[in-house]
Design a protein around this motif. Structure first.
Motif, mmCIF file in Angstrom:
data_model
loop_
_atom_site.group_PDB
_atom_site.id
_atom_site.type_symbol
_atom_site.label_atom_id
_atom_site.label_comp_id
_atom_site.label_asym_id
_atom_site.label_seq_id
_atom_site.Cartn_x
_atom_site.Cartn_y
_atom_site.Cartn_z
ATOM 1 N N UNK A 127 0.723 -1.437 0.102
ATOM 2 C CA UNK A 127 -0.096 0.031 -0.005
ATOM 3 C C UNK A 127 0.645 1.187 0.078
ATOM 4 N N UNK A 128 1.801 1.274 0.889
ATOM 5 C CA UNK A 128 2.807 2.454 0.928
ATOM 6 C C UNK A 128 3.610 2.415 -0.116
ATOM 7 N N UNK A 129 4.415 1.356 -0.671
ATOM 8 C CA UNK A 129 5.563 1.508 -1.546
ATOM 9 C C UNK A 129 5.071 1.458 -3.071
ATOM 10 N N UNK A 130 3.781 0.785 -3.391
ATOM 11 C CA UNK A 130 3.415 0.676 -4.846
ATOM 12 C C UNK A 130 2.146 1.551 -5.079
ATOM 13 N N UNK A 131 1.338 1.738 -4.175
ATOM 14 C CA UNK A 131 0.105 2.449 -4.446
ATOM 15 C C UNK A 131 0.382 3.985 -3.942
ATOM 16 N N UNK A 132 1.604 4.099 -3.052
ATOM 17 C CA UNK A 132 1.788 5.417 -2.611
ATOM 18 C C UNK A 132 0.926 6.047 -1.816
ATOM 19 N N UNK A 133 0.194 4.999 -1.027
ATOM 20 C CA UNK A 133 -0.857 5.536 -0.166
ATOM 21 C C UNK A 133 -0.015 5.465 1.082
ATOM 22 N N UNK A 134 0.188 6.492 1.756
ATOM 23 C CA UNK A 134 0.600 6.542 3.023
ATOM 24 C C UNK A 134 0.063 5.980 4.351
ATOM 25 N N UNK A 135 0.625 5.808 5.568
ATOM 26 C CA UNK A 135 -0.093 5.495 6.703
ATOM 27 C C UNK A 135 -0.344 4.016 6.887
ATOM 28 N N UNK A 136 -1.082 3.595 7.931
ATOM 29 C CA UNK A 136 -1.444 2.347 8.476
ATOM 30 C C UNK A 136 -2.713 1.821 7.413
ATOM 31 N N UNK A 137 -2.441 0.583 7.109
ATOM 32 C CA UNK A 137 -3.401 -0.014 6.504
ATOM 33 C C UNK A 137 -4.780 -0.184 7.289
ATOM 34 N N UNK A 138 -4.791 -0.523 8.352
ATOM 35 C CA UNK A 138 -5.814 -0.546 9.345
ATOM 36 C C UNK A 138 -6.749 0.819 9.375
ATOM 37 N N UNK A 139 -6.043 1.822 9.582
ATOM 38 C CA UNK A 139 -6.614 3.151 9.648
ATOM 39 C C UNK A 139 -7.045 3.689 8.186
ATOM 40 N N UNK A 140 -6.351 3.204 7.369
ATOM 41 C CA UNK A 140 -6.660 3.791 6.035
ATOM 42 C C UNK A 140 -8.071 2.846 5.352
ATOM 43 N N UNK A 141 -8.341 1.477 5.944
ATOM 44 C CA UNK A 141 -9.488 0.987 5.769
ATOM 45 C C UNK A 141 -10.532 1.449 6.433
ATOM 46 N N UNK A 142 -10.205 1.772 7.666
ATOM 47 C CA UNK A 142 -11.467 2.497 8.507
ATOM 48 C C UNK A 142 -12.051 3.897 8.044
ATOM 49 N N UNK A 143 -10.994 4.463 7.387
ATOM 50 C CA UNK A 143 -11.487 5.894 6.898
ATOM 51 C C UNK A 143 -12.198 5.559 5.693
ATOM 52 N N UNK A 144 -11.820 4.568 4.571
ATOM 53 C CA UNK A 144 -12.363 4.085 3.672
ATOM 54 C C UNK A 144 -13.906 3.716 3.813
ATOM 55 N N UNK A 145 -13.937 3.154 4.847
ATOM 56 C CA UNK A 145 -15.449 2.657 5.376
ATOM 57 C C UNK A 145 -16.395 3.850 5.856
ATOM 58 N N UNK A 146 -15.665 4.809 6.412
ATOM 59 C CA UNK A 146 -16.551 5.886 6.813
ATOM 60 C C UNK A 146 -16.799 6.562 5.672
ATOM 61 N N UNK A 147 -15.830 6.741 4.747
ATOM 62 C CA UNK A 147 -16.223 7.630 3.712
ATOM 63 C C UNK A 147 -17.290 6.921 2.817
ATOM 64 N N UNK A 148 -17.464 5.524 2.444
ATOM 65 C CA UNK A 148 -18.423 4.652 1.861
ATOM 66 C C UNK A 148 -19.589 5.136 2.457
ATOM 67 N N UNK A 149 -19.665 5.109 3.675
ATOM 68 C CA UNK A 149 -21.001 5.030 4.537
ATOM 69 C C UNK A 149 -21.566 6.435 4.249
ATOM 70 N N UNK A 150 -20.505 7.414 4.461
ATOM 71 C CA UNK A 150 -21.187 8.817 4.245
ATOM 72 C C UNK A 150 -21.690 9.066 2.943
ATOM 73 N N UNK A 151 -21.255 8.280 1.997
ATOM 74 C CA UNK A 151 -21.865 8.675 0.387
ATOM 75 C C UNK A 151 -22.742 7.536 0.230
ATOM 76 N N UNK A 152 -23.429 6.711 1.081
ATOM 77 C CA UNK A 152 -24.497 5.883 0.697
ATOM 78 C C UNK A 152 -24.288 4.428 0.748
ATOM 79 N N UNK A 153 -23.028 4.074 0.891
ATOM 80 C CA UNK A 153 -22.959 2.147 0.995
ATOM 81 C C UNK A 153 -23.400 1.793 2.158
ATOM 82 N N UNK A 154 -23.718 0.583 2.055
ATOM 83 C CA UNK A 154 -24.563 -0.128 2.967
ATOM 84 C C UNK A 154 -23.521 -0.846 3.920
#
Length: 233
Positions: A127-154
């Protein structure tokens, strides 16, 4: 049988699939239809499975411009599957339009919209080196979950190891779908963040997706029932 375990039908054609389901007496169990089978057989495979009583998670991981995804979801809505997924990394507008397409395509049937967070074949280094997404994988997963929920995902697809954190952030009603399920003493294959059914339940998973631990087992029926037993007990 349990409604919480979806068997991944990673087969290349309907004939092979039908033989597998029939020989192992898997009539009516929840199933996941992925890209390989769907692209080969098309919507008719969904119709066939529904006619035999299967609940269906349509795993197409849509990721495109918002309008294209909306139109695709409008078509998928008519299939009346239980769940369908998109990549949460597609952005807020794409998630919103996906939901819009499902609702407008079939207002009388609720197909759950599930956002894919970080694939279970991905680890923190990739995630860090190939996708250049910084930070911790779990924290990024939780962020994406909250982001998806805020935009209508179940709900979201996440690994078992992040499910409890997603529940804390998004609430108990927000669905967690967890692939990478392996029975004890079975191969990990290309998954990196894996877990057993019992651990998955303890850690906040609502639905499991299990594939090769069952489909490639010497006795698939026995392996499936072992997964159900581990989940229920």
């Amino acid at each position: 049988m349990t409604d919480s375990i979806y068997l991944a039908l990673d087969f290349s054609n309907k004939k092979t699939l039908d033989q597998f389901l029939e020989s192992n007496q898997f009539q009516g169990i929840p199933v996941k239809v992925g890209m390989e089978l769907y692209y080969r057989e098309g919507p008719k495979i969904i119709e066939s499975l529904k006619a035999n009583g299967h609940r269906i998670f349509l795993d197409l991981k849509l990721h495109d411009i918002p309008t294209t995804v909306m139109h695709a979801m409008n078509v998928i809505a008519s299939l009346e599957v239980d769940m369908v997924n998109i990549h949460a990394l597609g952005g807020s507008e794409m998630i919103k339009r996906a939901k819009e397409g499902l609702v407008e395509g079939n207002p009388n049937y609720h197909t759950k919209l599930i956002g894919v967070t970080m694939l279970t074949s991905m680890d923190n280094k990739q995630m860090n080196e190939e996708l250049l997404i910084p930070g911790d994988l779990t924290k990024n997963t939780v962020y994406l979950a909250r982001f998806a929920q805020a935009n209508g995902a179940d709900g979201v697809v996440c690994s078992v190891h992040e499910a409890s954190q997603v529940k804390k952030a998004c609430g108990e009603r927000f669905v967690t779908v967890t692939p990478g399920i392996r029975l004890v003493d079975t191969a990990v294959n290309d998954q990196k963040r894996v877990a057993t059914p019992s651990y998955a339940r303890q850690n906040g998973a609502d639905y499991l997706v299990i594939g090769r631990s069952v489909t490639q087992a010497a006795n698939p029926q026995k392996a499936y029932h072992q997964a159900v037993m581990e989940w229920e007990e």
